[in-house]
Enzyme design. Structure first.
Site, PDB file in Angstrom:
ATOM      1  N   HIS A 175      24.746  60.988 -47.149  1.00  0.00           N
ATOM      2  CA  HIS A 175      23.673  61.906 -47.507  1.00  0.00           C
ATOM      3  C   HIS A 175      22.643  61.176 -48.378  1.00  0.00           C
ATOM      4  CE1 HIS A 175      25.008  65.936 -46.292  1.00  0.00           C
ATOM      5  NE2 HIS A 175      23.934  66.407 -46.867  1.00  0.00           N
ATOM      6  N   SER A 227      28.803  61.939 -49.493  1.00  0.00           N
ATOM      7  CA  SER A 227      27.931  61.882 -50.658  1.00  0.00           C
ATOM      8  C   SER A 227      27.789  60.431 -51.098  1.00  0.00           C
ATOM      9  CB  SER A 227      28.542  62.704 -51.793  1.00  0.00           C
ATOM     10  OG  SER A 227      27.852  62.436 -53.000  1.00  0.00           O
ATOM     11  N   GLU A 245      24.271  68.844 -39.120  1.00  0.00           N
ATOM     12  CA  GLU A 245      25.075  67.909 -39.897  1.00  0.00           C
ATOM     13  C   GLU A 245      26.547  68.071 -39.551  1.00  0.00           C
ATOM     14  OE1 GLU A 245      23.930  67.889 -44.087  1.00  0.00           O
ATOM     15  OE2 GLU A 245      22.429  69.403 -43.620  1.00  0.00           O
ATOM     16  N   TYR A 265      25.271  73.014 -40.808  1.00  0.00           N
ATOM     17  CA  TYR A 265      26.464  72.166 -40.699  1.00  0.00           C
ATOM     18  C   TYR A 265      27.305  72.502 -39.478  1.00  0.00           C
ATOM     19  CZ  TYR A 265      25.546  70.345 -45.329  1.00  0.00           C
ATOM     20  OH  TYR A 265      24.973  69.702 -46.398  1.00  0.00           O
ATOM     21  N   ASP A 314       1.605  52.879 -53.733  1.00  0.00           N
ATOM     22  CA  ASP A 314       2.533  53.944 -54.118  1.00  0.00           C
ATOM     23  C   ASP A 314       3.709  54.061 -53.146  1.00  0.00           C
ATOM     24  OD1 ASP A 314       1.443  55.236 -51.922  1.00  0.00           O
ATOM     25  OD2 ASP A 314       0.252  56.645 -53.080  1.00  0.00           O
ATOM     26  N   THR A 327       6.864  50.807 -57.825  1.00  0.00           N
ATOM     27  CA  THR A 327       5.904  51.689 -58.494  1.00  0.00           C
ATOM     28  C   THR A 327       6.387  53.136 -58.479  1.00  0.00           C
ATOM     29  OG1 THR A 327       4.688  52.150 -56.458  1.00  0.00           O
ATOM     30  CG2 THR A 327       3.951  50.260 -57.774  1.00  0.00           C
TER      31      THR A 327
END
Ligand code: NAG
Ligand code: NAG
Length: 706
Positions: A237, A289, A473, A513, A641, A646
């Site tokens: 994830h 995770s 997922e 999910y 950016d 940065t």
């Protein structure tokens, strides 16, 4: 011709008659449908509104964009075998959306005729949780961000289209190599108690409760062998940046992409401008995770209750972090581990993908699929619904939708739509059991549909590799079952036993999910968010098994009812831009915090400018900030950016000027070139007097980097 050869190849494998395949290759080369592939690669900016817009992923009301950590990109790859072409796109976004896919294909067809269509274009979101929300067409996804946001939607649509257009203009003879390895210490299972309810015999087939597979395609120039690009899939994830972050960020996947691209394109090529493009794409990351220290209680530092992920009954105290000191360092570390693995595998040329490029696609109604169970009985999927555990969120971002749990925290969009919530019918309750239904989304259509029921199912074949494009997922075990289903269906229908299977996650349409039936019984967050009921996975296994058979035997599947386009129905309560003049005699672009005059590697240079909203000019394909170095009297841009080095923090109430400001950080890298530097800021404001959008620019004092 092509069909005949495919049929012969299949026949060959079944009958074991080698000469047929040799003959076939000979005929193929005579016929011009040679083994040589052409591949086109393109990258385009999809960053979107960097201030004041809700962010997609944690469903946390008030988590609005306020600056840029790293820019977001769409990375497109076109594979052409001389007869057919397939397109795979990975986008730094929460998830691909159905409205985007419908309108993307429309635009592709206006421009390229039927070269691109619903069948051969796969778009997958990386699942970063730090991009703007408001681009999905179903009610449930737009609640916390106050509805649909047209400006951000258009940036995504145009950016994805542009990346495909660039790939299309870039086709060249290329070879594609498949490699698979394992990557450890970059993901953990965040619902290990759910995983453990899968059958013991099944679990015994695997070493881990997390997929550590790292699957990569190395795409190289056919004549020079120079790397042109890569795609990899690793189940993690992108939630290293947590729900306290407000800066747009590609998270660990986006950072890994830019580290890899910078290495090949060289330091002098700005991020997003180089020809080598590296996609770190989503796969079955459902229960994974990156927060390797695991869930801990914020107050005590002790591990949370594992069954319910709570601390003394409170879910919001249970948060997973690590492996770094803060979320930036954690993002860097998880990105770096994926990047190091990708570069290690980049030289691998062991398994070339050759032969056919093919694809198959079908819309199916997931609210009523008939499913054959193992015991011979049949069951059905259900109209969509979310369970209670969905509202509790997960340990990577607890307390999602917390205003639904009887507190009086609410928002205007929710006030409009919540009034029509209905109690689920007894049939609906029975269908979803044991899930207690919190939101009966499949049975309400006011003010428009809350969830999809018509779902894209799609697959792409690149020689011996089959990519299953999944509409959500999948958890670790759900993904393994699906890969096995696809592999077995392929081999049963005559494909080589060398067939490889990878799942591309969060493709085409978002349906939350997909857990296994056993995990579903446990009703943790992932199971509560398995919206079509306990047999969702089995229904998909059936469908993708059938699609695989059609794919490898090259048979067309009938196209069923398409999903609706709800663009006209969208409601938005997101306020427009209203800039104020700065006070204290300041004007837009003034630098209110100057850099120190001397700096060196390892320092962080900080400057601040007076700003307006960042929504008046999104700087698509450009940048708000530049770190510039003086060279022969000219200023050269070294960072934008988009870069990891940065950060652009946007602040809505600056204490000095009373209005908005940006603070720009530059973390000076160790390989910095010494010299004279400055930092510039360019944006636009909406003049409160005449409502005209006017550009402005500012620059800092010069400073030395020694
Ligand atoms: C997010 O990470 C920061 C560290 O960067 C930490 O202080 C904060 O508590 C975390 N918040 C959540 C909600 O996880
Ligand atoms: C509702 O919110 C308001 C404002 O935050 C607060 O003053 C009030 O006590 C809350 N009421 C209830 C019943 O929680």
């Amino acid at each position: 011709m092509y069909k005949t050869c495919r049929a012969l190849t299949v026949f060959d494998e079944k009958a074991g008659k080698m000469f047929l395949s040799v003959l076939c290759i000979f005929v193929l080369s005579l016929a011009g449908c040679q083994a040589q592939w052409n591949v086109g690669i393109g990258i385009a900016d999809t960053t979107g509104p960097a201030s004041e817009i809700g962010m997609m992923g944690f469903a946390k009301a008030g988590q609005n964009t306020a600056g840029i950590h790293t820019r977001l990109f769409s990375r497109a790859y076109i594979f052409d075998d001389g007869v057919k072409r397939g397109v795979f796109v990975s986008v730094d976004m929460g998830m691909m959306g159905q409205l985007l896919k419908l309108e993307l294909v429309e635009k592709l067809q206006e421009e390229f005729g039927d070269v691109y269509n619903h069948e051969n274009v796969v778009v997958s979101g990386t699942h970063t949780h730090s991009g703007p929300a408001g681009y999905l067409q179903f009610v449930i996804f737009d609640v916390t961000c106050l509805g649909f946001y047209e400006q951000g939607y258009q940036v995504l649509l145009d950016g994805i289209l542009e990346s495909i257009r660039r790939a299309h203009g870039n086709m060249k003879p290329a070879r594609v190599f498949y490699v698979q390895d394992e990557l450890h210490e970059a993901n953990i299972n965040r619902s290990p108690t759910s995983y453990l309810v899968n059958p013991e015999a099944e679990r015994a087939l695997y070493d881990y409760d997390t997929d550590h597979l790292f699957t990569q395609l190395n795409i190289v120039d056919a004549t020079t062998d120079e790397p042109l690009g890569l795609i990899n899939w690793f189940a993690v994830h992108p939630v290293s940046m947590n729900n306290s972050n407000h800066m747009i960020s590609g998270d660990n996947k986006g950072a890994a992409s830019q580290f890899m691209e910078r290495e090949i394109n060289g330091k002098d090529t700005l991020i997003g401008q180089g020809s080598f493009v590296a996609a770190f794409a989503a796969t079955n990351l459902g229960d994974t995770s990156p927060n390797l220290n695991g869930p801990k209680c914020r107050d005590t530092g002790l591990p949370c209750d594992t069954e319910h992920s709570t601390c003394d009954g409170r879910n919001w105290e249970c948060i997973a972090m690590g492996p770094g000191e803060d979320m930036f360092e954690s993002t860097y570390m998880i990105a770096d581990r994926q990047y190091q693995k990708a570069r290690e595998l980049l030289a691998n040329r062991d398994f070339e993908l050759t032969g056919a490029v093919n694809f198959v696609h079908q819309w199916i109604d997931m609210s009523k699929q008939e499913v054959s169970l193992e015991n011979g009985e049949t069951a059905t999927t259900c109209p969509a619904a979310m369970g209670y555990a969905f509202a509790a969120g997960c340990t990577d971002g607890p307390g999602a939708f917390n205003f639904m749990q009887g507190t009086n925290e609410s928002n205007a969009f929710w006030d409009i739509v919540s009034g029509i919530l209905k109690d689920p019918s007894p049939e609906q309750e029975a269908c979803h059991a044991p899930k207690p239904i919190l939101l009966d989304t499949g049975e309400i259509t006011f003010p428009y549909r809350w969830h999809p029921d018509i779902v894209d199912t799609q697959m792409m074949q690149l020689g011996d590799l089959i990519i299953g494009a999944m509409p959500g997922e999948f958890t670790t075990m759900a993904g393994r079952r699906m890969r096995n289903t696809i592999y077995n269906a392929a081999v049963d229908n005559g494909a080589s036993s060398d067939t490889k299977v990878v799942l591309a996650g969060l493709c085409n349409v978002y349906t939350h999910y997909i857990t296994t039936f056993e995990e579903y019984q446990r009703q943790r967050y992932e199971a509560a968010s398995t919206i079509f009921g306990p047999h969702t996975l089995r229904a998909y296994q059936q469908q993708y098994g059938a699609l695989t058979a059609s794919l490898v035997t090259n048979e067309a599947v009938p196209q069923l009812e398409p999903p609706p386009n709800l663009h006209e129905d969208q409601i938005s309560l997101i306020p427009g831009v209203e800039d104020q003049y700065p006070t204290n005699g300041l004007t837009f672009g003034d630098c209110t915090l100057q850099p120190e005059s001397e700096a060196s590697a390892g320092d962080t240079v900080k400057v601040r400018f007076v700003s307006g909203s960042l929504r008046s000019d999104l700087k698509v394909g450009g940048t708000y900030l530049r770190v510039e170095r003086e060279q022969d009297g000219q200023w050269i841009t070294v960072h934008t950016d988009a870069d990891w080095e940065t950060r652009l923090y946007w602040e809505s109430d600056d204490p000095i000027n009373g209005g908005n400001s940006v603070e720009i950080w530059w973390q000076i890298p160790s390989d910095v070139q010494t010299g004279v530097y400055r930092i510039t800021f360019e944006s636009a404001f909406k003049d409160p007097e005449d409502a005209i959008v006017k550009p402005f620019a500012g620059q800092s004092n010069e400073f030395n980097v020694a």
